[in-house]
Design a protein around this motif. Structure first.
Motif, PDB file in Angstrom:
ATOM      1  N   ARG A 105      40.692  45.038  31.468  1.00  0.00           N
ATOM      2  CA  ARG A 105      39.790  45.567  30.469  1.00  0.00           C
ATOM      3  C   ARG A 105      39.456  46.853  30.601  1.00  0.00           C
ATOM      4  N   GLU A 106      39.148  47.299  31.880  1.00  0.00           N
ATOM      5  CA  GLU A 106      38.913  48.901  32.123  1.00  0.00           C
ATOM      6  C   GLU A 106      39.902  49.691  31.514  1.00  0.00           C
ATOM      7  N   ILE A 107      41.407  49.083  31.715  1.00  0.00           N
ATOM      8  CA  ILE A 107      42.386  49.927  31.161  1.00  0.00           C
ATOM      9  C   ILE A 107      42.106  50.250  29.744  1.00  0.00           C
ATOM     10  N   LEU A 108      42.011  49.112  28.761  1.00  0.00           N
ATOM     11  CA  LEU A 108      41.783  49.072  27.696  1.00  0.00           C
ATOM     12  C   LEU A 108      40.767  50.043  26.810  1.00  0.00           C
ATOM     13  N   MET A 109      39.614  49.997  27.748  1.00  0.00           N
ATOM     14  CA  MET A 109      38.421  50.790  27.485  1.00  0.00           C
ATOM     15  C   MET A 109      38.474  52.241  27.794  1.00  0.00           C
ATOM     16  N   SER A 110      39.567  52.552  28.636  1.00  0.00           N
ATOM     17  CA  SER A 110      39.639  54.111  29.000  1.00  0.00           C
ATOM     18  C   SER A 110      40.075  54.914  28.108  1.00  0.00           C
ATOM     19  N   ASP A 111      40.053  56.187  28.234  1.00  0.00           N
ATOM     20  CA  ASP A 111      40.602  57.264  27.506  1.00  0.00           C
ATOM     21  C   ASP A 111      42.316  57.254  27.601  1.00  0.00           C
ATOM     22  N   PRO A 112      42.938  57.008  26.558  1.00  0.00           N
ATOM     23  CA  PRO A 112      44.766  56.778  26.765  1.00  0.00           C
ATOM     24  C   PRO A 112      45.122  58.106  27.536  1.00  0.00           C
ATOM     25  N   HIS A 113      44.655  59.175  27.391  1.00  0.00           N
ATOM     26  CA  HIS A 113      45.251  60.500  27.953  1.00  0.00           C
ATOM     27  C   HIS A 113      44.968  60.800  29.470  1.00  0.00           C
ATOM     28  N   SER A 114      43.717  59.776  30.011  1.00  0.00           N
ATOM     29  CA  SER A 114      43.475  60.169  31.320  1.00  0.00           C
ATOM     30  C   SER A 114      44.606  59.329  32.076  1.00  0.00           C
ATOM     31  N   ILE A 115      44.387  59.345  33.594  1.00  0.00           N
ATOM     32  CA  ILE A 115      45.492  58.622  34.370  1.00  0.00           C
ATOM     33  C   ILE A 115      44.662  57.512  35.205  1.00  0.00           C
ATOM     34  N   VAL A 116      45.266  56.672  35.534  1.00  0.00           N
ATOM     35  CA  VAL A 116      44.617  55.417  36.367  1.00  0.00           C
ATOM     36  C   VAL A 116      43.986  55.713  37.671  1.00  0.00           C
ATOM     37  N   ASP A 117      44.356  57.026  38.363  1.00  0.00           N
ATOM     38  CA  ASP A 117      43.773  57.460  39.431  1.00  0.00           C
ATOM     39  C   ASP A 117      42.281  57.828  39.201  1.00  0.00           C
ATOM     40  N   ASP A 118      41.924  58.191  38.155  1.00  0.00           N
ATOM     41  CA  ASP A 118      40.656  58.591  37.698  1.00  0.00           C
ATOM     42  C   ASP A 118      39.712  57.408  37.368  1.00  0.00           C
ATOM     43  N   VAL A 119      40.146  56.447  37.099  1.00  0.00           N
ATOM     44  CA  VAL A 119      39.345  55.042  36.777  1.00  0.00           C
ATOM     45  C   VAL A 119      39.325  54.158  37.765  1.00  0.00           C
ATOM     46  N   MET A 120      40.288  54.049  38.751  1.00  0.00           N
ATOM     47  CA  MET A 120      40.486  52.926  39.529  1.00  0.00           C
ATOM     48  C   MET A 120      39.457  52.782  40.488  1.00  0.00           C
ATOM     49  N   ALA A 121      39.412  51.384  41.038  1.00  0.00           N
ATOM     50  CA  ALA A 121      38.524  51.552  42.386  1.00  0.00           C
ATOM     51  C   ALA A 121      39.282  51.590  43.434  1.00  0.00           C
ATOM     52  N   THR A 122      38.779  52.598  44.262  1.00  0.00           N
ATOM     53  CA  THR A 122      39.481  52.816  45.636  1.00  0.00           C
ATOM     54  C   THR A 122      39.251  52.178  46.818  1.00  0.00           C
ATOM     55  N   ASP A 123      38.112  51.521  46.682  1.00  0.00           N
ATOM     56  CA  ASP A 123      37.406  50.753  47.988  1.00  0.00           C
ATOM     57  C   ASP A 123      38.032  49.290  47.693  1.00  0.00           C
ATOM     58  N   VAL A 124      39.332  49.100  48.075  1.00  0.00           N
ATOM     59  CA  VAL A 124      39.730  47.931  47.651  1.00  0.00           C
ATOM     60  C   VAL A 124      39.763  47.143  49.033  1.00  0.00           C
ATOM     61  N   VAL A 125      39.476  45.835  48.694  1.00  0.00           N
ATOM     62  CA  VAL A 125      39.424  44.747  49.837  1.00  0.00           C
ATOM     63  C   VAL A 125      40.473  44.057  49.679  1.00  0.00           C
ATOM     64  N   SER A 126      41.252  43.863  50.896  1.00  0.00           N
ATOM     65  CA  SER A 126      42.672  43.219  50.978  1.00  0.00           C
ATOM     66  C   SER A 126      42.487  42.134  52.216  1.00  0.00           C
ATOM     67  N   VAL A 127      43.671  41.262  52.032  1.00  0.00           N
ATOM     68  CA  VAL A 127      43.795  40.435  53.451  1.00  0.00           C
ATOM     69  C   VAL A 127      45.194  40.379  53.825  1.00  0.00           C
ATOM     70  N   ILE A 128      45.243  40.130  55.037  1.00  0.00           N
ATOM     71  CA  ILE A 128      46.903  40.225  55.510  1.00  0.00           C
ATOM     72  C   ILE A 128      47.381  38.943  55.356  1.00  0.00           C
ATOM     73  N   ALA A 129      48.827  38.984  54.936  1.00  0.00           N
ATOM     74  CA  ALA A 129      49.493  37.852  54.454  1.00  0.00           C
ATOM     75  C   ALA A 129      49.540  36.699  55.742  1.00  0.00           C
ATOM     76  N   ASN A 130      49.223  37.126  56.825  1.00  0.00           N
ATOM     77  CA  ASN A 130      49.599  35.997  58.074  1.00  0.00           C
ATOM     78  C   ASN A 130      48.101  35.534  58.290  1.00  0.00           C
ATOM     79  N   ALA A 131      47.188  35.631  57.373  1.00  0.00           N
ATOM     80  CA  ALA A 131      45.679  35.336  57.874  1.00  0.00           C
ATOM     81  C   ALA A 131      45.641  33.995  57.332  1.00  0.00           C
ATOM     82  N   ASP A 132      44.439  33.291  57.814  1.00  0.00           N
ATOM     83  CA  ASP A 132      44.281  31.948  57.374  1.00  0.00           C
ATOM     84  C   ASP A 132      43.669  31.846  56.017  1.00  0.00           C
ATOM     85  N   GLU A 133      44.212  31.192  55.292  1.00  0.00           N
ATOM     86  CA  GLU A 133      43.957  30.855  53.816  1.00  0.00           C
ATOM     87  C   GLU A 133      42.426  30.690  53.533  1.00  0.00           C
TER      88      GLU A 133
END
Length: 460
Positions: free
Chosen positions: A198-226
């Motif tokens: 949705r954010e991609i569709l609403m952003s300026d087509p001439h800009s790049i994803v680096d300018d609009v993406m969220a960089t504080d990404v929360v992730s989980v390690i594959a071996n962690a418990d579900e």
């Protein structure tokens, strides 16, 4: 036109039909009941039936409906049905989207998977399942999918839209798109940011994803418990959760709807363990196995309670002199028992949620203070009642002090016993109730009758 039934009503009708041994044309009867019913309701109703009856329901459905229903069932129920009808697996996989098909291939027993794998035509689902099978059962890696959109650093919004449009519409990809950087001399991709479609569709087509993406990404390690992934998802309300390896490289994504069953099962486990037993595990045991598991703890409780009986018999003389004491003994035991069970339930919940050692001690400290306040309040009330009833203030003092000590003991045992049981490798939910009750009876009756003996000259 058939009326759509609530799943509970549907389950009752199916169970009644399947239990009728005199039914001549069972398949036609099942088709008549199931006609026009929502697949979600059929799946919920089937969870209430035995595996054998569930198989009969599946056999009465056309392949398309049967596939949708099986995909909505709990994995254990689906596995049982497929074990009884392994020939259904290839058709099931063929009719499902790759992500759902991969989940079923991953969950089924290895013997069934090996026997039917050559017949499965969906190579994407097989490859996705093989990636998941590299990780331990119950880990995050078993839940993740490799079917998601990945964008290179510096990709323009216009290019991102074209990449999304070029994806296979039959593949149910997550709504979040991940921006990555390819690592030279490596097959890995470092996760840089996340952006929703949705954010991609609403952003300026001439800009790049680096300018609009969220960089504080929360992730989980594959071996962690579900369950760790489920907790993160519950906290942050993400639509999907990225999964990385030990080096921080993006290896997959877990969509939110794939984690919902884990959250629901977790809540069910917390509830069943809080009331003193793991109902789902007990359900799998035969009566003999369940009895063998629980009888030793009951016998241990019996021995401890015999000590309480010995204490009571030791003070037989004072009980004969002051008969009214016996009227308050069950009251003290019952109130203290409730306090202990409450404390045990709170402690088991803290342990089961995998709280840190610091958090567990905070919980124990809070419960101890709460028990002290409750014990003083209840001791004053029951002591006052005892004094008025016996028309002797010392009698009320004995009753009040005894209840206070018994409640404090029960609260202490309710917090300590589950913690010790967990450390020793036993199920804290199974051991907490019996031993807490036994110990609080010993302490409560000993204090109660000891004080009565000491103050009997003022109580008669």
């Amino acid at each position: 036109m058939h009326q759509e039934l609530e799943w509970k009503d549907l389950a009752k009708r199916l169970d009644a039909l399947l239990a009728d041994k005199n039914k001549i044309n069972l398949t036609e009867g099942l088709k008549d009941i199931l006609k026009g019913q929502a697949t979600a309701n059929i799946a919920l109703a089937m969870e209430e039936l035995s595996p054998e009856h569930s198989c009969q329901v599946i056999e009465s459905l056309d392949i398309s409906t049967a596939t949708e229903v099986l995909a909505k069932l709990e994995p254990e129920r689906t596995n049982k049905i497929l074990e009884l009808h392994p020939e259904r697996l290839p058709d099931l996989i063929k009719s499902l989207p790759p992500r759902e098909a991969a989940a079923i291939i991953t969950d089924i027993p290895s013997q069934l998977r090996k026997a039917q794998q050559k017949k499965i035509a969906d190579l994407e689902a097989v490859e996705d399942a093989q990636n998941r099978l590299c990780y331990p059962k119950g880990s995050v890696g078993r839940l993740m999918t490799t079917q998601f959109v990945r964008l290179a650093k510096g990709t323009s919004i216009a290019e991102a839209i074209n990449i999304i449009k070029s994806t296979d519409p039959a593949i149910d990809i997550p709504d979040d798109v991940y921006v990555v950087e390819e690592i030279q001399n490596s097959s890995g991709y470092r996760l840089l940011g996340v952006i929703s479609i949705r954010e991609i569709l609403m952003s300026d087509p001439h800009s790049i994803v680096d300018d609009v993406m969220a960089t504080d990404v929360v992730s989980v390690i594959a071996n962690a418990d579900e369950t760790d992934a489920a907790a993160i998802l519950s906290k942050y309300k993400f639509m999907s959760l990225p999964v990385t390896d030990q080096n921080g490289y993006l290896v997959g994504v877990i969509p939110a709807d794939d984690l919902m069953p884990i959250i629901v099962n977790r809540l069910r486990q917390l509830y069943t363990q809080a009331v003193g037993t793991d109902a789902e595990n007990m359900e799998r045991l035969s009566p003999l196995q369940a009895a063998k598991l629980r009888v030793p703890w009951l016998l241990g409780t019996m021995l401890i309670e015999l000590m309480a009986g010995m204490i009571i018999s030791h003070f037989d003389s004072v009980l004969q002199k002051i008969i009214l004491l016996t009227s308050f003994m069950p009251v003290i035991s019952a109130i203290s028992g409730n306090v202990g069970l409450q404390a045990a339930a709170i402690t088991v919940r803290a342990l089961d949620m995998k709280s840190t050692k610091k958090n567990i001690w905070v919980s124990l400290k809070k419960e101890s203070l709460t028990t002290l306040l409750m014990a003083v309040a209840c001791g004053l009330v029951l002591g006052t009642i005892g004094a008025i009833w016996a028309k002797h203030v010392p009698f009320g003092i004995v009753i009040g002090i005894a209840l206070t000590c018994s409640m404090l003991t029960a609260g202490l045992m309710g917090t300590v016993i589950p913690s010790v049981s967990k450390k020793l490798g036993f199920d804290p939910a199974t051991t907490a109730g019996p031993f807490e009750t036994a110990f609080q009876d010993i302490i409560g009756f000993a204090v109660f009758l000891g004080l009565a003996t000491f103050l009997q000259h003022w109580m008669i």
